[in-house]
Design an enzyme around this catalytic site. Sequence first.
Site, PDB file in Angstrom:
ATOM      1  N   ASN A 221      33.318  34.480  46.377  1.00 21.23           N
ATOM      2  CA  ASN A 221      33.438  35.923  46.604  1.00 21.23           C
ATOM      3  C   ASN A 221      34.802  36.224  47.223  1.00 21.23           C
ATOM      4  OD1 ASN A 221      32.119  38.584  46.689  1.00 21.23           O
ATOM      5  ND2 ASN A 221      32.204  38.381  48.919  1.00 21.23           N
TER       6      ASN A 221
ATOM      7  N   TYR B 257      29.965  38.457  51.684  1.00 23.35           N
ATOM      8  CA  TYR B 257      29.729  39.907  51.690  1.00 23.35           C
ATOM      9  C   TYR B 257      29.612  40.456  50.274  1.00 23.35           C
ATOM     10  CZ  TYR B 257      30.761  44.884  52.481  1.00 23.35           C
ATOM     11  OH  TYR B 257      30.724  46.259  52.507  1.00 23.35           O
TER      12      TYR B 257
ATOM     13  N   SER C 288      38.881  36.477  54.626  1.00 21.57           N
ATOM     14  CA  SER C 288      37.991  35.606  53.861  1.00 21.57           C
ATOM     15  C   SER C 288      37.402  34.533  54.763  1.00 21.57           C
ATOM     16  CB  SER C 288      38.761  34.954  52.711  1.00 21.57           C
ATOM     17  OG  SER C 288      37.916  34.173  51.904  1.00 21.57           O
ATOM     18  N   GLY C 289      36.072  34.463  54.805  1.00 19.78           N
ATOM     19  CA  GLY C 289      35.411  33.364  55.487  1.00 19.78           C
ATOM     20  C   GLY C 289      35.285  32.187  54.543  1.00 19.78           C
TER      21      GLY C 289
ATOM     22  N   SER D 152      34.865  36.155  50.729  1.00 24.04           N
ATOM     23  CA  SER D 152      34.718  34.839  51.348  1.00 24.04           C
ATOM     24  C   SER D 152      34.247  33.852  50.296  1.00 24.04           C
ATOM     25  CB  SER D 152      33.687  34.885  52.488  1.00 24.04           C
ATOM     26  OG  SER D 152      34.058  35.800  53.488  1.00 24.04           O
TER      27      SER D 152
END
Length: 354
Positions: A204, A132, A272-273, A234
Site C-alpha cells: 500500500n 491504511y 509509509s510504515g 505503507s
Amino acid sequence: MTRPRARDLGLPFPGQPGPLNAITDVPGVAVGFCTLTDPARKMRTGVTAILPRPETEPQPVWAGHYALNGNGEMTGTHWINDAGYFLGPILITNTHGVGAAHTGATRWMIGHYADYFANHHAWAMTVVAETYDGVLNDINALFVQPEHAIAALEARSFGPVAEGSTGGGNGMITYEFKGGTGTSSRRITLGGQDYTVAALVQANHGIRPWLTILGKPVGELIPDGAFYGTEMGSIIVILATDAPLSGLALRQLAKRAALGIGRGGTPGGNNSGDIFLAFSTANPGPMPQFAPAVTLKPELNIDLLDTLYLAAVQSVEEAVVNAMVAGEDVPTVKPEGRTCRALDHTRLREIFAG
C-alpha cells in the site's frame, strides 16, 4: 476469472520459485482471508491471516522483526525483539482494524489452544499489522470486527494464495495502481540441504514516478491515473522459511525486506510504515516454560546466509509486483469521484517485450 501473475506477463524475475510461488510453499504455512466488499456502504477492506504452524499444541515460532520506517503498527514485536519468538497467527488488516483483529485472534487462540489457556497462566500476544485503506474504504466506519479475524483464520489453506484485493489487501494502493496482497517464493540450497524462502506482502506504498520493475521505469512509462503526489501508504512484509535460523539471523533476514521493496523504487517515504517480520518453521518444540534448562537446536551459520538473503530480496520484489498485476479498477471513496486504476497488463507486456 483467474488473473495472470507477473511471470505470466513475461516479466523475467530471477531465482527459482517454489511450485506455488507463494508463502504456502514453506511447509506447514497456511493463509486465509476474510474479504469485506460492499460499494453501497463504501466498504472495501478485510483481514489476512497467516498461520505458521498447523499444530494444535502451542509451539514457539522463531522470528525477527525490523522496521524501516515506523509510521504504522505491528503488535507483539517488543516481545519478538526480546524473546525471539511468537505464538499463534499473524494477521494483517487496516489501520483502524488492529484492535478488532487482535481481539478476534486472541479468541481464536484461546479456543485453538484450549488446554494451554485453561490449565496454565498463558497469555496471547498476537501479531497484528496494518496499512491504511482510507482512500478506497470508509475506514472510520470500523467495518473490521473480531469475527472477521476468526473467519480469516478458519478459511486458512495450504494451497495457492489469492492476490490483489483479498483480505486486508482489499482496499490497498501500490504506486498509485490498485495493489494489496502479493506473494512469491524461492528455493535455495545451503549446506547440502534444500530450503524455501517466501514472502507475503500487503502493499500500500509508493507514488507513481518512483515505480521501477526489474530496472525499467514503469511509473514514468505508465503515468496515467496517478492522483497522490506524495507518499500516503505503507507496506507490511512477512518472510517465511523452513531454514533453521537463530534469532539474530531472522532479524537480519527481516532487514532484507527493505532491499526487496527498494528494488521497486520506494525510498521508504516518511508517511509509509514499512514494517517487516521474518519467521522460521524449523525447530518445533515445546513452549520455553516447559522446555529443559539446556536446549539444543540446529542453526545455519550466519556467515553463510547470503544465498538466503538474496532469495528473500527476490521474493519480496516479485510479491509487490504480483499484488499490482492482480489489481482491478476501483472507485475512490475519499475523495469520491476518482478511480484507482489497475496496472495495464498490455502496456507492461510491451515494456518488457521491447
